[in-house]
Scaffold this motif. Structure first.
Motif, short mmCIF file in Angstrom:
data_model
loop_
_atom_site.label_atom_id
_atom_site.label_comp_id
_atom_site.label_asym_id
_atom_site.label_seq_id
_atom_site.Cartn_x
_atom_site.Cartn_y
_atom_site.Cartn_z
N GLU A 4 0.83 -1.22 0.00
CA GLU A 4 0.00 0.00 0.00
C GLU A 4 0.86 1.26 0.00
N LEU A 5 1.96 1.23 0.74
CA LEU A 5 2.86 2.38 0.76
C LEU A 5 3.52 2.58 -0.61
N MET A 6 3.85 1.49 -1.29
CA MET A 6 4.43 1.60 -2.63
C MET A 6 3.44 2.22 -3.61
N LEU A 7 2.16 1.89 -3.43
CA LEU A 7 1.12 2.50 -4.28
C LEU A 7 0.99 3.99 -3.97
N LYS A 8 1.10 4.33 -2.69
CA LYS A 8 0.99 5.71 -2.25
C LYS A 8 2.13 6.57 -2.80
N ASN A 9 3.34 6.01 -2.83
CA ASN A 9 4.50 6.75 -3.32
C ASN A 9 5.49 5.77 -3.97
N PRO A 10 5.32 5.52 -5.27
CA PRO A 10 6.19 4.56 -5.98
C PRO A 10 7.67 4.90 -5.90
N GLU A 11 8.02 6.16 -5.70
CA GLU A 11 9.43 6.55 -5.61
C GLU A 11 10.11 5.94 -4.38
N ALA A 12 9.34 5.51 -3.40
CA ALA A 12 9.89 4.95 -2.17
C ALA A 12 10.16 3.45 -2.27
N LYS A 13 9.92 2.86 -3.43
CA LYS A 13 9.99 1.40 -3.58
C LYS A 13 11.32 0.81 -3.10
N ASP A 14 12.44 1.40 -3.51
CA ASP A 14 13.74 0.84 -3.14
C ASP A 14 13.95 0.84 -1.63
N VAL A 15 13.56 1.91 -0.98
CA VAL A 15 13.71 1.99 0.48
C VAL A 15 12.75 1.03 1.16
N LEU A 16 11.50 1.01 0.71
CA LEU A 16 10.50 0.15 1.34
C LEU A 16 10.85 -1.33 1.21
N SER A 17 11.45 -1.71 0.10
CA SER A 17 11.74 -3.13 -0.10
C SER A 17 12.81 -3.66 0.85
N SER A 18 13.54 -2.77 1.51
CA SER A 18 14.57 -3.23 2.44
C SER A 18 14.30 -2.82 3.89
N CYS A 19 13.09 -2.33 4.16
CA CYS A 19 12.75 -1.91 5.53
C CYS A 19 12.43 -3.10 6.43
N ARG A 20 12.65 -2.88 7.71
CA ARG A 20 12.19 -3.84 8.72
C ARG A 20 10.95 -3.25 9.36
N ILE A 21 10.06 -4.12 9.79
CA ILE A 21 8.80 -3.70 10.40
C ILE A 21 8.83 -4.10 11.86
N ALA A 22 8.51 -3.16 12.73
CA ALA A 22 8.48 -3.43 14.17
C ALA A 22 7.08 -3.14 14.71
N VAL A 23 6.68 -3.99 15.65
CA VAL A 23 5.41 -3.84 16.36
C VAL A 23 5.69 -4.14 17.82
N ASN A 24 5.26 -3.27 18.70
CA ASN A 24 5.47 -3.47 20.13
C ASN A 24 6.94 -3.79 20.46
N GLU A 25 7.83 -3.02 19.88
CA GLU A 25 9.28 -3.11 20.14
C GLU A 25 9.91 -4.43 19.70
N GLU A 26 9.23 -5.16 18.79
CA GLU A 26 9.78 -6.40 18.24
C GLU A 26 9.62 -6.40 16.74
#
Length: 83
Positions: free
Chosen positions: A38-60
């Protein structure tokens, strides 16, 4: 079931594309990778950064293929370097 709105806190290079916070709407039973999609659809220019991000929830960190449970805020952490 209703769609859910997920708040996302962005760090480092992601702020360039989404500011400090943004939101996306996902289907019930969606995985964390749906948030990235959904974020890639929102801003396709962010694709390279988004594809290598880590996702955290509740400090994990969570895996992209895990289902989103009772969570309203995700933290996206792009790779960084430095000392």
């Amino acid at each position: 079931m209703d769609k859910r709105t997920i708040k996302i806190v962005c760090f480092a290079g992601l702020r360039k594309y989404f500011g400090g916070e943004t939101t996306v709407v996902v289907e019930p039973g969606a995985t964390y990778s749906a948030v990235i999609d959904e974020l890639m659809l929102k801003n396709p220019e962010a694709k390279d950064v988004l594809s290598s991000c880590r996702i955290a929830v509740n400090e994990e960190f969570v895996q992209p293929d895990e289902k989103i449970e009772a969570v309203d805020t995700l933290f996206l952490i792009p790779p960084s370097s430095g000392g």
